[in-house]
Design an enzyme around this catalytic site. Structure first.
Site, PDB file in Angstrom:
ATOM      1  N   SER A 268      29.205  40.641  36.569  1.00  0.00           N
ATOM      2  CA  SER A 268      29.135  40.241  38.317  1.00  0.00           C
ATOM      3  C   SER A 268      29.038  41.504  38.924  1.00  0.00           C
ATOM      4  CB  SER A 268      30.589  39.496  39.040  1.00  0.00           C
ATOM      5  OG  SER A 268      30.316  38.416  38.544  1.00  0.00           O
ATOM      6  N   GLU A 290      20.100  46.604  27.901  1.00  0.00           N
ATOM      7  CA  GLU A 290      19.892  45.795  27.117  1.00  0.00           C
ATOM      8  C   GLU A 290      20.072  43.931  27.618  1.00  0.00           C
ATOM      9  OE1 GLU A 290      23.580  46.042  24.882  1.00  0.00           O
ATOM     10  OE2 GLU A 290      25.069  44.621  26.278  1.00  0.00           O
ATOM     11  N   ASN A 380      35.329  39.092  25.734  1.00  0.00           N
ATOM     12  CA  ASN A 380      34.160  39.377  25.334  1.00  0.00           C
ATOM     13  C   ASN A 380      33.256  40.500  23.718  1.00  0.00           C
ATOM     14  OD1 ASN A 380      33.926  37.765  27.728  1.00  0.00           O
ATOM     15  ND2 ASN A 380      33.040  39.414  28.410  1.00  0.00           N
ATOM     16  N   GLY A 384      27.027  46.340  24.383  1.00  0.00           N
ATOM     17  CA  GLY A 384      26.411  47.637  24.005  1.00  0.00           C
ATOM     18  C   GLY A 384      26.920  48.960  24.968  1.00  0.00           C
TER      19      GLY A 384
HETATM   20  N1  COA Z   1      43.280  42.562  33.014  1.00  0.00           N
HETATM   21  C1  COA Z   1      43.873  41.000  32.802  1.00  0.00           C
HETATM   22  N2  COA Z   1      42.461  40.885  32.962  1.00  0.00           N
HETATM   23  C2  COA Z   1      41.580  41.439  33.589  1.00  0.00           C
HETATM   24  C3  COA Z   1      41.545  43.138  34.290  1.00  0.00           C
HETATM   25  C4  COA Z   1      42.657  43.403  33.796  1.00  0.00           C
HETATM   26  N3  COA Z   1      43.101  44.911  34.050  1.00  0.00           N
HETATM   27  N4  COA Z   1      40.083  43.195  34.802  1.00  0.00           N
HETATM   28  C5  COA Z   1      39.891  41.845  35.160  1.00  0.00           C
HETATM   29  N5  COA Z   1      40.088  41.681  34.963  1.00  0.00           N
HETATM   30  C6  COA Z   1      40.102  39.359  34.599  1.00  0.00           C
HETATM   31  C7  COA Z   1      39.552  39.259  35.444  1.00  0.00           C
HETATM   32  O1  COA Z   1      40.591  38.842  36.595  1.00  0.00           O
HETATM   33  C8  COA Z   1      38.991  38.086  35.803  1.00  0.00           C
HETATM   34  O2  COA Z   1      39.435  37.157  35.165  1.00  0.00           O
HETATM   35  P1  COA Z   1      38.737  35.616  35.843  1.00  0.00           P
HETATM   36  O3  COA Z   1      37.671  35.354  33.805  1.00  0.00           O
HETATM   37  O4  COA Z   1      40.186  34.788  35.098  1.00  0.00           O
HETATM   38  O5  COA Z   1      38.767  35.319  36.750  1.00  0.00           O
HETATM   39  C9  COA Z   1      38.150  38.388  33.915  1.00  0.00           C
HETATM   40  O6  COA Z   1      38.679  39.886  33.588  1.00  0.00           O
HETATM   41  C10 COA Z   1      36.322  38.985  34.403  1.00  0.00           C
HETATM   42  O7  COA Z   1      36.685  40.123  34.849  1.00  0.00           O
HETATM   43  P2  COA Z   1      35.048  40.483  36.851  1.00  0.00           P
HETATM   44  O8  COA Z   1      36.072  41.854  37.634  1.00  0.00           O
HETATM   45  O9  COA Z   1      35.121  39.193  37.045  1.00  0.00           O
HETATM   46  O10 COA Z   1      33.973  41.216  35.975  1.00  0.00           O
HETATM   47  P3  COA Z   1      33.409  41.347  35.051  1.00  0.00           P
HETATM   48  O11 COA Z   1      32.361  39.724  34.967  1.00  0.00           O
HETATM   49  O12 COA Z   1      32.004  42.159  35.605  1.00  0.00           O
HETATM   50  O13 COA Z   1      33.263  41.111  33.127  1.00  0.00           O
HETATM   51  C11 COA Z   1      34.089  42.803  31.600  1.00  0.00           C
HETATM   52  C12 COA Z   1      34.666  42.791  32.857  1.00  0.00           C
HETATM   53  C13 COA Z   1      34.796  43.731  31.120  1.00  0.00           C
HETATM   54  C14 COA Z   1      35.309  41.722  31.414  1.00  0.00           C
HETATM   55  C15 COA Z   1      32.731  42.279  30.671  1.00  0.00           C
HETATM   56  O14 COA Z   1      32.514  43.626  32.104  1.00  0.00           O
HETATM   57  C16 COA Z   1      32.356  42.572  30.204  1.00  0.00           C
HETATM   58  O15 COA Z   1      32.921  41.803  28.688  1.00  0.00           O
HETATM   59  N6  COA Z   1      32.338  44.128  29.345  1.00  0.00           N
HETATM   60  C17 COA Z   1      31.602  44.687  27.723  1.00  0.00           C
HETATM   61  C18 COA Z   1      30.865  44.021  27.209  1.00  0.00           C
HETATM   62  C19 COA Z   1      29.943  45.647  28.063  1.00  0.00           C
HETATM   63  O16 COA Z   1      30.160  46.279  28.721  1.00  0.00           O
HETATM   64  N7  COA Z   1      28.881  45.151  27.625  1.00  0.00           N
HETATM   65  C20 COA Z   1      27.986  46.247  28.654  1.00  0.00           C
HETATM   66  C21 COA Z   1      26.233  45.708  27.990  1.00  0.00           C
HETATM   67  S1  COA Z   1      25.941  44.466  28.275  1.00  0.00           S
END
Ligand code: COA
Length: 497
Positions: A268, A290, A380, A384
């Site tokens: 998001s 990607e 997750n 990339g």
């Molecule tokens: N410690 C623990 N939990 C945390 C946290 C922290 N420091 N920061 C965020 N979170 C939790 C949020 O509370 C949220 O929890 P919920 O699902 O229970 O509501 C969840 O992590 C997702 O966080 P959000 O702020 O909604 O961000 P996001 O949906 O944009 O996801 C990542 C963030 C990091 C998980 C996601 O971007 C990811 O998997 N990244 C790795 C892969 C990547 O970057 N690929 C890039 C090319 S596509």
């Protein structure tokens, strides 16, 4: 039969149409599957679901290799059925996440560009069956993929057997938007001839040895929509900080209003940040990413994006309906490539990308954790983000400064798991502000991050940690016995405060 002739041009192949249950019955305990699918787009659906059904009456395990996360709840159902031995390279399903963290299945978290190298070099298990979703198979033996390319071409090339799922619910107008290029093996490889985002360097489908196609299954099932939540006040503020940073780069003469090819990660926050470009002065933009999320199509609609290259398209329900029913309008602006190319370090460095990815947490020196909650529990996967961060012109990480209502600070003394080291991180952004870390020594970085990015709730606590660290000295000062004390406190009391 009409449908078969229309979608399978080779008469030799027309006789190989079978039911998904038959195809699933060929898969044996211990085999390795290479499935199409990348961030919920273009995944093989019918055969994996038939395999999951088989698990109701039989006990077996398989290795599941994909492009990235699967849609249609397949990762969830695989995990619930307990039939996955090893999964790579990325997943994003809560049930699978739980099984991984409980140690019930193995997960290999690695750079999305790298699966190709490992398979070509024979480092990981050889693929027994490639199961690939397609629009059609051409007369001259090209499998035309659907909404993603991912690792499909690689799986087809290296698998012992291939099963094709022709999905008639996928938009037929996608034919022609794919560009499949084979880099060859390491050590015997010319430069990848991609110098502009819209260069086409390969063929419009996946070349296949027709003899390897064991069966063809017809399906009619749409991709799962993305689960991104709309922008909120904080993500909009973050987008504002990012725009401010980009404007300062233009003022400094390092960028123009065209910026540079943009990569934006899943989720998001990243989507919202791209959305922020719609009402900006930036124009004639290029996307080299990607995955293409909703915001890229909003930017195309707004006349801001000229061309978008990626490995998949993952859209919300509403956006999917709008884009797929008007795809003619977007067709000449979109190119889908294998993830080996969309994420290739050589290409990313050459094109000079602006790369925007999301962190779970980062520390006062700029080390980023994208994957492990409190250093141990897989979220997750790195996806990339590492391919892009290490090689981009500008490697930007965004995250809200606090999570879980403030119980967690996303800026910490020491990241509990490091996916992107301080050397691969140029700019960090929270809703509090941004820190441009380029050219800064660790002590300069820490001062800037604490002042610009830490939430006011945690600022004093962080200043106290850093002041104590400075008394210990060092190039990168730390109080080692307290470096993870915030996480330890969270585990013990439920808050880092
Ligand atoms: N410690 C623990 N939990 C945390 C946290 C922290 N420091 N920061 C965020 N979170 C939790 C949020 O509370 C949220 O929890 P919920 O699902 O229970 O509501 C969840 O992590 C997702 O966080 P959000 O702020 O909604 O961000 P996001 O949906 O944009 O996801 C990542 C963030 C990091 C998980 C996601 O971007 C990811 O998997 N990244 C790795 C892969 C990547 O970057 N690929 C890039 C090319 S596509």
């Amino acid at each position: 039969m009409e449908q078969t002739i229309e979608r399978i041009k080779s008469t030799q192949l027309q006789e190989r149409v079978i039911d998904a249950d038959v195809a699933a019955s060929w898969i044996q305990d211990g085999m390795t599957l290479g499935l199409s699918g990348f961030t919920r787009a273009g995944d093989a659906k019918a055969v994996p679901l038939a395999l999951i059904k088989r698990a109701e009456t039989e006990s077996f395990k398989v290795n599941v290799f994909t492009g990235a996360s699967l849609g249609s709840d397949i990762d969830k159902l695989f995990a619930e059925a307990g039939i996955v031995n090893k999964r790579l390279p990325f997943q994003a399903d809560p049930v699978m996440r739980r099984k991984i963290n409980e140690g019930e299945m193995l997960f290999v978290d690695h750079h999305l560009s790298q699966t190709a190298e490992w398979i070509k070099a024979g480092v990981i298990e050889p693929i027994d069956f490639a199961i690939i979703e397609a629009l059609s198979i051409t007369e001259d033996g090209l499998i035309i993929p659907t909404t993603s390319v991912g690792n499909s071409a690689l799986f087809v090339q290296y698998a012992k057997n291939v099963i094709v799922e022709i999905n008639t619910a996928q938009p037929a107008l996608f034919e022609g938007i794919h560009d499949v290029y084979d880099t060859g093996k390491q050590g015997d490889r010319p430069p990848i001839p991609l110098t502009e985002v819209d260069d086409r360097i390969g063929v419009p489908g996946i070349p296949v040895d027709l003899e390897k196609i064991r069966g063809i299954v017809f399906t009619e099932q749409k991709d799962s929509p993305s689960t991104i939540v709309p922008s909120d006040e904080e993500t909009e503020i973050m987008a504002g900080h990012l725009l401010e940073f980009l404007r300062s780069e233009v003022r400094a003469g390092r960028l123009t209003k065209k910026l540079a090819p943009l990569q934006s990660g899943i989720g998001s926050v990243a989507n919202s940040v791209l959305q922020g470009l719609i009402d900006s002065e930036f124009e004639d933009l290029e996307v080299y990413s990607e995955v293409l999320q909703d915001a890229v199509f909003d930017l195309i609609d707004a006349g801001k994006v000229r061309v978008a290259s990626s490995s998949s398209i993952t859209l919300s329900q509403q956006k999917m309906e709008q884009v797929y029913s008007n795809f003619e309008k977007y067709r000449d602006k979109i190119i889908l490539r294998p993830q080996e190319i969309s994420n290739h370090p050589e290409v990313i460095r050459r094109l000079g990308l602006i790369s925007i990815n999301t962190a779970l947490e980062f520390d006062i020196y700029g080390n980023v954790n994208s994957t492990h909650v409190s250093g141990t529990k897989m979220m997750n996967g790195i996806g990339g983000s590492g391919d892009f961060a290490r090689n981009a012109r500008l490697s930007i990480f965004v995250t809200k400064s606090i999570a879980k209502g403030g119980k967690i600070s996303s800026v910490v003394p020491f990241a509990t798991h490091i996916d992107h080291t301080e050397h691969d991180v140029d700019i960090v952004v929270t809703e509090q502000g941004y820190a441009d870390l380029r050219g800064l020594a660790p002590r300069e970085r820490a001062a800037l991050i604490i002042e610009n990015c830490v939430h006011p709730m945690y600022k004093e606590q962080m200043r106290a940690y850093y002041a104590e660290a400075l008394t210990r000295g060092g190039q990168t000062p730390h109080v080692l016995e307290k470096a993870f004390s915030w996480h330890a406190k969270l585990a013990q009391t439920g808050t880092m405060l």
